[in-house]
Design a protein around this motif. Structure first.
Motif, PDB file in Angstrom:
ATOM      1  N   VAL A  22       0.840  -1.118  -0.103  1.00 30.19           N
ATOM      2  CA  VAL A  22       0.063   0.081  -0.046  1.00 30.19           C
ATOM      3  C   VAL A  22       0.774   1.141   0.069  1.00 30.19           C
ATOM      4  CG1 VAL A  22      -1.970  -1.158   1.087  1.00 30.19           C
ATOM      5  CG2 VAL A  22      -0.220  -0.003   2.496  1.00 30.19           C
ATOM      6  N   GLU A  23       0.316   2.358  -0.461  1.00 26.71           N
ATOM      7  CA  GLU A  23       0.832   3.855  -0.564  1.00 26.71           C
ATOM      8  C   GLU A  23       0.550   4.308   1.170  1.00 26.71           C
ATOM      9  OE1 GLU A  23       3.704   6.222  -1.696  1.00 26.71           O
ATOM     10  OE2 GLU A  23       2.768   4.542  -3.073  1.00 26.71           O
ATOM     11  N   ALA A  24       1.680   4.307   1.792  1.00 29.69           N
ATOM     12  CA  ALA A  24       1.577   5.061   3.106  1.00 29.69           C
ATOM     13  C   ALA A  24       2.725   5.518   3.702  1.00 29.69           C
ATOM     14  CB  ALA A  24       0.823   4.175   4.027  1.00 29.69           C
ATOM     15  N   ALA A  25       2.690   6.904   4.624  1.00 32.19           N
ATOM     16  CA  ALA A  25       3.853   7.391   4.964  1.00 32.19           C
ATOM     17  C   ALA A  25       3.965   7.185   6.427  1.00 32.19           C
ATOM     18  CB  ALA A  25       3.943   8.709   4.580  1.00 32.19           C
ATOM     19  N   ASN A  26       2.883   6.768   7.031  1.00 25.95           N
ATOM     20  CA  ASN A  26       2.662   6.724   8.552  1.00 25.95           C
ATOM     21  C   ASN A  26       1.805   5.626   8.804  1.00 25.95           C
ATOM     22  OD1 ASN A  26       0.099   8.018   8.797  1.00 25.95           O
ATOM     23  ND2 ASN A  26       0.934   9.889   8.731  1.00 25.95           N
ATOM     24  N   PHE A  27       1.743   5.334   9.854  1.00 28.47           N
ATOM     25  CA  PHE A  27       0.834   4.222  10.586  1.00 28.47           C
ATOM     26  C   PHE A  27      -0.825   4.394  10.346  1.00 28.47           C
ATOM     27  CE2 PHE A  27      -0.349   1.817  14.712  1.00 28.47           C
ATOM     28  CZ  PHE A  27      -0.679   0.538  14.134  1.00 28.47           C
ATOM     29  N   LYS A  28      -1.308   5.520  10.590  1.00 26.32           N
ATOM     30  CA  LYS A  28      -2.662   5.840  10.215  1.00 26.32           C
ATOM     31  C   LYS A  28      -2.906   5.524   8.826  1.00 26.32           C
ATOM     32  CE  LYS A  28      -6.430   8.984  11.137  1.00 26.32           C
ATOM     33  NZ  LYS A  28      -7.054   8.118  10.143  1.00 26.32           N
ATOM     34  N   GLN A  29      -2.051   6.292   7.938  1.00 26.07           N
ATOM     35  CA  GLN A  29      -2.162   5.979   6.634  1.00 26.07           C
ATOM     36  C   GLN A  29      -2.387   4.573   6.041  1.00 26.07           C
ATOM     37  OE1 GLN A  29       0.484   8.564   4.411  1.00 26.07           O
ATOM     38  NE2 GLN A  29      -0.424  10.220   4.874  1.00 26.07           N
ATOM     39  N   LEU A  30      -1.390   3.990   6.748  1.00 31.02           N
ATOM     40  CA  LEU A  30      -1.394   2.409   6.321  1.00 31.02           C
ATOM     41  C   LEU A  30      -2.909   1.804   6.666  1.00 31.02           C
ATOM     42  CD1 LEU A  30       0.739   0.243   5.616  1.00 31.02           C
ATOM     43  CD2 LEU A  30       0.874  -0.214   8.155  1.00 31.02           C
TER      44      LEU A  30
END
Length: 81
Positions: A22-30
């Protein structure tokens, strides 16, 4: 893209996949993106998820940054004493 290893019962919610991206920069986005792409994960995410990031386990560390080369493992909340 972040490669995410799914541990234990989380694999059932992705049709048996052990690894997803997945495209994510932090835990919440993930978590938000995983819930959107794999709706079967939503109940477990609501109950709680632990994140192992480069060997360190986090709980509710929403804005912990995740690098593209980080080792990311998701697992149900770990409890015990």
């Amino acid at each position: 893209m972040v490669k995410v290893l799914l541990w234990g019962s989380l694999r059932q919610a992705t049709g048996g996949l052990a690894e997803v991206e997945v495209e994510a920069a932090n835990f919440k986005q993930l978590l938000d993106r995983l819930a959107a792409e794999y709706p079967g994960l939503k109940p477990q995410i609501a109950r709680g998820i632990s994140l192992s990031l480069d060997g360190v386990i986090y709980r509710e560390a929403w804005f912990t940054e995740i690098g593209p080369d980080s080792e990311v493992v998701l697992m149900p909340y770990m409890t015990g004493g």
